[in-house]
Design an enzyme around this catalytic site. Structure first.
Site, PDB file in Angstrom:
ATOM      1  CD  GLU A 134      -4.140   9.143  39.121  1.00  0.00           C
ATOM      2  OE1 GLU A 134      -5.187   8.512  38.005  1.00  0.00           O
ATOM      3  OE2 GLU A 134      -3.942   8.589  39.836  1.00  0.00           O
ATOM      4  CB  CYS A 168      -2.405   5.877  38.759  1.00  0.00           C
ATOM      5  SG  CYS A 168      -2.871   4.780  39.802  1.00  0.00           S
ATOM      6  CE  LYS A 194      -4.395   5.192  34.608  1.00  0.00           C
ATOM      7  NZ  LYS A 194      -4.944   5.084  35.692  1.00  0.00           N
TER       8      LYS A 194
END
Length: 476
Positions: free
Chosen positions: A274, A387, A337
């Site tokens: 990330e 994540c 995301k």
């Protein structure tokens, strides 16, 4: 001064004991077997109490459990957010109190509905627990699946195999059923009710044996042979220098060198973590060319995380994104995301936590993605999560429904320091792999990077805070 008697303090101590036992079942402690009896002290504490008193004892258990299990929050807010220690602990306690509400409701309704009704208690406790856990985990903005009961068994592979059918919530149901069964067996034994001892114990053991038996059967099924190589690059870039322009070339060259090192094993895909690159991809001309030329040089696709900005009039909305650059240097796919990190990418409960945004300038609200993009790579399809998204079953399942044959999770866990958080994420990843029966690979900036097989076995783990270029072989 009047002191509390043992009879008055016992319920409080028993509630605290349950909270501590629950915390010990999760990483880094990993005393998984404690989960099967962790609620027995709490059940003893709420016995004979009013629903309101039972709710209070449940809240105490929750505060002990989540204050320990989520203590890594302090590392993020103190070391990277520059929040004073007192306020950081206040945030932790507020967050623990929020998650404890569900344990409070569990004890309240369990006591109210099942008082003096042991059979109903045995049947209702697992259903009630899973219902509340599901509600806690699935809210589109405030959902928080962390420390769900089923994740405690991630290392016990026969137990988690049924998650393919039931999801992680089925494992939570089983653990609560066993807790209730053992408690009622012990209580019936105390009352010399041998008939009920036999009934509760036999049903509990039967369900557990059948569940584990089906899990063993699933593990014995023939599995496809690994045939797809993925290079996981762990840059180990300190958070303090990550976005410092002085170190930009240092970071870029580190990823270049680790990527070239991984080419010795001839991977079919390279995965960086990330926000791997210290620039905005597509906006930073030389940085964009750097990634594209490296993909062409290695003749290997690179999947990596990078922020992006989207202009909306005079305002810019930022997204935490993942890009795919093909072996020809073409930018092919992008994923934005969808589920953001509380305190990292948005501040929850702003009216209550107004001081966090003011005192922690590194925290800023991000835009949310709308689609579970599937990346085409070397004849395979990869579903990407970033994540925190690894903790959400429904979100991860979307990519598999869209055709993904394996899952990729990229993360920057430097915020957590050397805490339990990154290991807790790997535990949740194990359940995601089993639920979808696909392998999962994870590349994290500072670790833990590694793979999880379709059976939930965690493999190829790297150490925390070391440079690593690890090539793994998976079976999409």
């Amino acid at each position: 001064m009047k002191f509390l008697t043992l009879k008055e303090t016992a319920p409080l101590l028993l509630s605290l004991l349950s909270g501590v036992l629950l915390a010990l079942t999760f990483p880094l402690y990993d005393f998984e077997s404690l989960a099967w009896l962790a609620f027995i002290p709490l059940f003893s504490a709420i016995e004979g109490k009013t629903p309101q008193r039972a709710a209070l004892l449940g809240f105490i258990t929750g505060m002990a459990f989540y204050s320990i299990g989520l203590s890594w929050v302090n590392n993020t807010l103190i070391n990277y957010g520059n929040l004073p220690m007192v306020l950081s602990f206040a945030v932790l306690l507020i967050w623990a109190a929020y998650t404890s509400i569900y344990l409070t409701l569990f004890c309240y309704f369990l006591n109210r509905v099942c008082k003096n009704k042991p059979v109903l208690f045995f049947l209702f406790a697992p259903v009630l627990w899973v219902s509340l856990e599901y509600i806690r985990s699935t809210h589109s903005e405030y959902g928080f699946s962390w420390l769900g009961l089923g994740y405690s068994q991630y290392k016990t592979l026969p137990v988690i195999q049924m998650a393919e059918i039931t999801g992680v919530y089925g494992v939570s149901w089983l653990i609560m059923l066993v807790n209730a069964g053992l408690y009622l067996t012990w209580k019936s034994w105390q009352e010399s009710n041998n008939n009920m001892v036999l009934r509760f114990l036999s049903v509990t053991v039967l369900v557990l044996v059948l569940w584990v038996g089906l899990g063993i059967s699933a593990l014995n099924r023939a599995a496809p042979k690994p045939n797809f190589k993925v290079a996981l690059i762990q840059g180990n870039v300190e958070q303090a220098i990550k976005w410092n322009p002085v170190y930009q070339l240092v970071v870029m060259n580190k990823y270049r060198n680790l990527t070239l090192q991984s080419m010795q094993s001839k991977p079919q895909l390279v995965v960086w973590p990330e926000t791997a690159m210290p620039f905005y991809y597509t906006r930073h001309q030389s940085g964009t060319l750097f990634v594209q030329e490296l993909a062409r040089e290695t003749k290997t696709p690179i999947l990596f995380g990078n922020p992006r900005g989207e202009q909306n009039g005079s305002e810019v909305t930022h997204f935490n994104s993942a890009y795919m650059v093909t072996e020809k240097g073409e930018t092919k796919d992008r994923y934005d995301k969808m589920h953001l990190v509380p305190f990292g990418e948005f501040v929850p409960f702003k009216s209550l936590l107004f001081f966090v945004e003011k005192l922690v300038p590194m925290i800023g609200d991000f835009g949310r993605g709308e689609e579970a993009t599937v990346f085409d790579v070397a004849g395979q399809k990869a579903g990407v999560s970033i994540c925190y998204e690894i903790t959400f079953p429904d979100l991860m399942r979307q990519a598999v429904k869209n055709g993904a044959g394996f899952l990729v999770n990229i993360s920057n866990d430097a915020w957590f320091g050397k805490s339990a958080a990154t290991y807790q994420q790997m535990a949740m990843g194990a359940l995601r792999a089993v639920e979808n029966r696909v392998p999962l690979v994870r590349a994290a900036n500072t670790g833990v990077s590694g793979t999880i097989t379709a059976n939930g076995e965690v493999k190829d783990e790297t150490e925390l805070f070391v440079d690593a270029a690890r090539t793994v072989n998976i079976a999409p």
